[in-house]
Scaffold this active site. Structure first.
Site, PDB file in Angstrom:
ATOM      1  N   ASP A   1       0.865  -1.185   0.000  1.00 55.46           N
ATOM      2  CA  ASP A   1       0.000   0.000   0.000  1.00 55.46           C
ATOM      3  C   ASP A   1       0.901   1.234   0.000  1.00 55.46           C
ATOM      4  O   ASP A   1       2.128   1.126  -0.172  1.00 55.46           O
ATOM      5  CB  ASP A   1      -1.010  -0.046   1.169  1.00 55.46           C
ATOM      6  CG  ASP A   1      -0.371   0.182   2.527  1.00 55.46           C
ATOM      7  OD1 ASP A   1       0.872   0.275   2.614  1.00 55.46           O
ATOM      8  OD2 ASP A   1      -1.127   0.274   3.519  1.00 55.46           O
ATOM      9  N   HIS A   2       0.299   2.404   0.201  1.00 49.96           N
ATOM     10  CA  HIS A   2       1.078   3.655   0.173  1.00 49.96           C
ATOM     11  C   HIS A   2       2.163   3.664   1.241  1.00 49.96           C
ATOM     12  O   HIS A   2       3.265   4.157   1.008  1.00 49.96           O
ATOM     13  CB  HIS A   2       0.128   4.847   0.348  1.00 49.96           C
ATOM     14  CG  HIS A   2      -0.767   4.728   1.547  1.00 49.96           C
ATOM     15  ND1 HIS A   2      -1.797   3.813   1.602  1.00 49.96           N
ATOM     16  CD2 HIS A   2      -0.773   5.372   2.743  1.00 49.96           C
ATOM     17  CE1 HIS A   2      -2.403   3.917   2.772  1.00 49.96           C
ATOM     18  NE2 HIS A   2      -1.794   4.849   3.492  1.00 49.96           N
TER      19      HIS A   2
ATOM     20  N   CYS B   1       3.032  -3.252   4.050  1.00 53.21           N
ATOM     21  CA  CYS B   1       2.153  -2.134   4.439  1.00 53.21           C
ATOM     22  C   CYS B   1       2.818  -1.453   5.631  1.00 53.21           C
ATOM     23  O   CYS B   1       4.003  -1.687   5.897  1.00 53.21           O
ATOM     24  CB  CYS B   1       0.718  -2.603   4.721  1.00 53.21           C
ATOM     25  SG  CYS B   1       0.494  -3.666   6.150  1.00 53.21           S
ATOM     26  N   GLY B   2       2.102  -0.611   6.345  1.00 54.93           N
ATOM     27  CA  GLY B   2       2.733   0.114   7.448  1.00 54.93           C
ATOM     28  C   GLY B   2       3.264  -0.808   8.516  1.00 54.93           C
ATOM     29  O   GLY B   2       4.412  -0.699   8.947  1.00 54.93           O
ATOM     30  N   THR B   3       2.424  -1.733   8.956  1.00 49.13           N
ATOM     31  CA  THR B   3       2.823  -2.687   9.997  1.00 49.13           C
ATOM     32  C   THR B   3       3.158  -4.068   9.455  1.00 49.13           C
ATOM     33  O   THR B   3       3.762  -4.874  10.166  1.00 49.13           O
ATOM     34  CB  THR B   3       1.672  -2.876  11.002  1.00 49.13           C
ATOM     35  OG1 THR B   3       0.532  -3.362  10.267  1.00 49.13           O
ATOM     36  CG2 THR B   3       1.331  -1.582  11.708  1.00 49.13           C
ATOM     37  N   GLY B   4       2.701  -4.393   8.262  1.00 49.50           N
ATOM     38  CA  GLY B   4       2.805  -5.754   7.723  1.00 49.50           C
ATOM     39  C   GLY B   4       1.650  -6.637   8.165  1.00 49.50           C
ATOM     40  O   GLY B   4       1.506  -7.771   7.694  1.00 49.50           O
ATOM     41  N   ILE B   5       0.826  -6.111   9.061  1.00 49.19           N
ATOM     42  CA  ILE B   5      -0.254  -6.935   9.634  1.00 49.19           C
ATOM     43  C   ILE B   5      -1.476  -6.972   8.717  1.00 49.19           C
ATOM     44  O   ILE B   5      -2.050  -8.038   8.456  1.00 49.19           O
ATOM     45  CB  ILE B   5      -0.641  -6.406  11.030  1.00 49.19           C
ATOM     46  CG1 ILE B   5       0.539  -6.571  11.990  1.00 49.19           C
ATOM     47  CG2 ILE B   5      -1.866  -7.146  11.571  1.00 49.19           C
ATOM     48  CD1 ILE B   5       0.341  -5.876  13.338  1.00 49.19           C
TER      49      ILE B   5
ATOM     50  N   HIS C   1       9.510 -24.446   8.537  1.00 47.05           N
ATOM     51  CA  HIS C   1       8.424 -25.120   9.271  1.00 47.05           C
ATOM     52  C   HIS C   1       7.068 -24.947   8.598  1.00 47.05           C
ATOM     53  O   HIS C   1       6.246 -25.856   8.629  1.00 47.05           O
ATOM     54  CB  HIS C   1       8.314 -24.566  10.692  1.00 47.05           C
ATOM     55  CG  HIS C   1       9.509 -24.841  11.543  1.00 47.05           C
ATOM     56  ND1 HIS C   1       9.455 -24.835  12.922  1.00 47.05           N
ATOM     57  CD2 HIS C   1      10.796 -25.135  11.228  1.00 47.05           C
ATOM     58  CE1 HIS C   1      10.653 -25.103  13.423  1.00 47.05           C
ATOM     59  NE2 HIS C   1      11.492 -25.282  12.416  1.00 47.05           N
TER      60      HIS C   1
ATOM     61  N   ARG D   1       8.268 -33.785   9.486  1.00 50.60           N
ATOM     62  CA  ARG D   1       7.175 -33.682  10.464  1.00 50.60           C
ATOM     63  C   ARG D   1       6.269 -32.479  10.201  1.00 50.60           C
ATOM     64  O   ARG D   1       5.125 -32.445  10.672  1.00 50.60           O
ATOM     65  CB  ARG D   1       7.740 -33.600  11.885  1.00 50.60           C
ATOM     66  CG  ARG D   1       8.462 -32.304  12.200  1.00 50.60           C
ATOM     67  CD  ARG D   1       9.149 -32.353  13.568  1.00 50.60           C
ATOM     68  NE  ARG D   1       9.662 -31.059  13.985  1.00 50.60           N
ATOM     69  CZ  ARG D   1      10.820 -30.530  13.569  1.00 50.60           C
ATOM     70  NH1 ARG D   1      11.570 -31.186  12.710  1.00 50.60           N
ATOM     71  NH2 ARG D   1      11.216 -29.359  14.030  1.00 50.60           N
ATOM     72  N   HIS D   2       6.773 -31.525   9.442  1.00 46.76           N
ATOM     73  CA  HIS D   2       5.974 -30.317   9.203  1.00 46.76           C
ATOM     74  C   HIS D   2       4.872 -30.541   8.168  1.00 46.76           C
ATOM     75  O   HIS D   2       3.909 -29.773   8.114  1.00 46.76           O
ATOM     76  CB  HIS D   2       6.884 -29.171   8.744  1.00 46.76           C
ATOM     77  CG  HIS D   2       7.962 -28.867   9.742  1.00 46.76           C
ATOM     78  ND1 HIS D   2       7.695 -28.366  10.997  1.00 46.76           N
ATOM     79  CD2 HIS D   2       9.303 -29.034   9.670  1.00 46.76           C
ATOM     80  CE1 HIS D   2       8.827 -28.214  11.654  1.00 46.76           C
ATOM     81  NE2 HIS D   2       9.828 -28.615  10.879  1.00 46.76           N
TER      82      HIS D   2
END
Ligand code: RB5
Length: 149
Positions: free
Chosen positions: A8-9, A65-69, A98, A132-133
């Site tokens: 984003d911006h 983005c700003g936070t990546g969240i 993993h 195992r993953h």
């Protein structure tokens, strides 16, 4: 390896730095935008880049983005997408080994360019460990159908 990129911006400037890094290291990428700092809605950009990964057109994606969240939450709504939000390279390595993460998300307002590029390097160079993953990833796939059975 083909890489799908979007921001984003708030993530635009870091995305430009990531593109320089990918060019220097001879990766093939496509930039789905955004292309300036005019405000846009991060789910729109996350969808463009993540759906290209979902369709198999790109092996990996990088979203900023700003936070990546926000981009992480949006990308993970798509079936088959395993987006990992990373703020340091240990998480980036484990997200590949993993979780077989196919999308990396970064917070441009949280981390500096140097750390971001190191995270990108590790994310792109680390293979999935399998073993195992695998069963755990199968369980995640079943959760996409809202069941573990
Ligand atoms: C944009 O202001 C900001 O909300 C966005 O970049 C992101 O941080 C959302 O998760």
């Amino acid at each position: 390896m083909r890489i799908s990129l979007a921001s984003d911006h708030a993530g635009f400037t870091l995305k430009e730095k990531i593109k320089e890094h990918l060019q220097e290291n001879k990766y093939f990428y496509h930039d789905f935008g955004t292309f300036d700092e005019e405000p846009v809605d991060y789910p729109d950009l996350a969808y463009l880049a993540a759906s290209a990964v979902q369709k198999g057109e790109y092996e990996r994606g990088i979203l900023v983005c700003g936070t990546g969240i926000g981009v992480c939450i949006a990308a993970n709504k798509l079936q088959g997408i395993r987006a990992a939000h990373c703020g340091e390279s240990y998480s980036a390595r484990c997200s590949r080994e993993h979780n077989d993460a196919n999308i990396l998300t970064l917070g441009a307002r949280v981390i500096g360019v140097g750390i971001a590029l190191e995270i990108v390097r590790v994310f792109l160079e680390t293979p999935f460990a399998g073993g195992r993953h695998l069963l755990r990833l199968e369980k995640i796939s079943r959760l996409e159908k809202s069941t573990l059975s």
